[in-house]
Design a protein around this motif. Structure first.
Motif, PDB file in Angstrom:
ATOM      1  N   PRO A   1     -27.191  33.109  17.054  1.00  0.00           N
ATOM      2  CA  PRO A   1     -27.648  34.359  17.644  1.00  0.00           C
ATOM      3  C   PRO A   1     -27.086  35.555  16.888  1.00  0.00           C
ATOM      4  O   PRO A   1     -26.127  35.425  16.142  1.00  0.00           O
ATOM      5  CB  PRO A   1     -27.080  34.321  19.066  1.00  0.00           C
ATOM      6  CG  PRO A   1     -25.972  33.330  19.031  1.00  0.00           C
ATOM      7  CD  PRO A   1     -26.235  32.396  17.898  1.00  0.00           C
TER       8      PRO A   1
ATOM      9  N   SER B   1     -22.723  39.444  18.822  1.00  0.00           N
ATOM     10  CA  SER B   1     -22.796  39.935  20.193  1.00  0.00           C
ATOM     11  C   SER B   1     -21.976  41.185  20.419  1.00  0.00           C
ATOM     12  O   SER B   1     -22.201  41.914  21.366  1.00  0.00           O
ATOM     13  CB  SER B   1     -22.248  38.858  21.123  1.00  0.00           C
ATOM     14  OG  SER B   1     -20.869  38.669  20.853  1.00  0.00           O
TER      15      SER B   1
ATOM     16  N   GLN C   1     -29.711  37.553  21.558  1.00  0.00           N
ATOM     17  CA  GLN C   1     -28.668  36.631  22.009  1.00  0.00           C
ATOM     18  C   GLN C   1     -28.993  36.052  23.393  1.00  0.00           C
ATOM     19  O   GLN C   1     -28.741  34.878  23.662  1.00  0.00           O
ATOM     20  CB  GLN C   1     -27.311  37.339  22.054  1.00  0.00           C
ATOM     21  CG  GLN C   1     -26.187  36.316  22.185  1.00  0.00           C
ATOM     22  CD  GLN C   1     -24.828  36.935  22.400  1.00  0.00           C
ATOM     23  OE1 GLN C   1     -24.705  37.978  23.027  1.00  0.00           O
ATOM     24  NE2 GLN C   1     -23.812  36.273  21.900  1.00  0.00           N
TER      25      GLN C   1
END
Ligand SMILES: C[S@@+](CC[C@H](N)C(=O)[O-])C[C@H]1O[C@@H](n2cnc3c(N)ncnc32)[C@H](O)[C@@H]1O
Length: 284
Positions: free
Chosen positions: A4, A7, A231
């Motif tokens: 992903p 973050s 994400q």
């Protein structure tokens, strides 16, 4: 799986620090620890038959109550109201063992100087790796014989209990998120405050979510991301195959897990390996 997007998750962000700090999180933490083997593994490592304990950030006292001798004094310093309720609920069982529970609803920073005990405990409280030097300087003078801290030691974020259920690329966009918290503790303590003993204990954190949606909400909140972000979508895809139906799991589970499985064996189970450091100083 595809990694992903970074973050921005940080071990010291507000989202990371709130475990135990507000009532909803405190209740979730208590349920999570009740389903995990945290107390079963950690209490023997701390020791038993303590007779006079000052317990900082006592929470529900899940470890401490196994470490007390019958007739002991347990001074529990705990500012969170939900944790205070959990302590009060134990009063009858403690009274049956002759244990005197004194609950001080305050932060350690506001504790009167007169409060002392033979042993001072600080189990799994954020300040042991956010401000270890200040915590040590405030607590050591209150311990007549011994001080014991439990500090997170897994290579995953300290205050996101189920972080290790996720692949590390969900939270390890910077190295500090993988640094065991106890390493920060030892750095913050400096040379003059180093402990006499450290024991590392492995245990397992587990939680049975009632629904997949509840699980997704939990992880999205702890990662501080929205469901429609890159994400968030990667997280939903991961949870779709990684959550285990609790009924399936019960067939393979240890007796401990089966006994502690709430929701009557229904729901969706997330579990991960954890490690804690039991950090100890002796005073004469
Ligand atoms: C993760 S819980 C750990 C509870 C318990 N010691 C255990 O091991 O299960 C952290 C606890 O520290 C408490 N806490 C946070 N800041 C504190 C402070 N400044 N003084 C005292 N307790 C604090 C929280 O209310 C919470 O109950």
């Amino acid at each position: 799986m595809t990694a992903p997007a970074p973050s921005g998750w940080r071990w010291d962000s507000p989202a990371a620090r709130k475990a135990g700090d507000v009532s909803a999180h405190a209740r979730l933490y208590l349920r999570m620890m009740a389903q995990s083997d945290y107390a079963v593994r950690l209490a023997p490592a701390v020791g038993k038959n303590y007779v006079d304990v000052l317990d900082i950030g006592a929470g529900g006292g899940s470890v401490t109550r196994h470490c007390l001798a019958d007739g002991a004094r347990w001074c529990a310093v705990e500012p969170n109201p939900a944790m205070g309720e959990a302590l009060a609920a134990q009063a009858p069982a403690l009274a049956a063992r002759g244990i005197r529970l004194e609950h001080i609803a305050a932060r350690w920073q506001d504790l009167p100087k007169s409060v002392h005990a033979d042993a001072v405990f600080a189990f799994n409280i954020g300040d042991s790796h956010h401000a270890a030097d200040a915590l040590f300087d405030a607590l050591a003078p209150r311990a007549r014989r011994e001080m014991v801290w439990i500090v997170p030691a897994q290579a995953a974020p300290a205050s996101f209990c189920l972080a290790g259920f996720l692949p590390a690329d969900f939270y390890s966009d910077n190295a500090v998120n993988r640094q065991p918290a106890v390493e920060r503790t030892l750095e913050q303590l400096g040379q003059s405050r180093q402990p006499a003993q450290i024991d590392y204990i492995d245990w397992q954190c587990r939680f049975n979510f009632a629904t997949r949606q509840e699980a997704a909400r939990h992880f999205l909140e702890r990662l501080d991301c929205s469901a429609d972000s890159t994400q968030g979508r990667a997280l939903r895809a991961y949870l779709d195959h990684a959550l285990q139906a609790a009924g399936d799991f019960a067939g393979n589970a240890t007796r401990f897990a089966a006994r502690n499985c709430q929701n009557g064996g229904n729901g969706w189970l997330a579990a991960c390996a954890k490690r804690s450091a039991v950090v100890r100083w002796f005073f004469s």
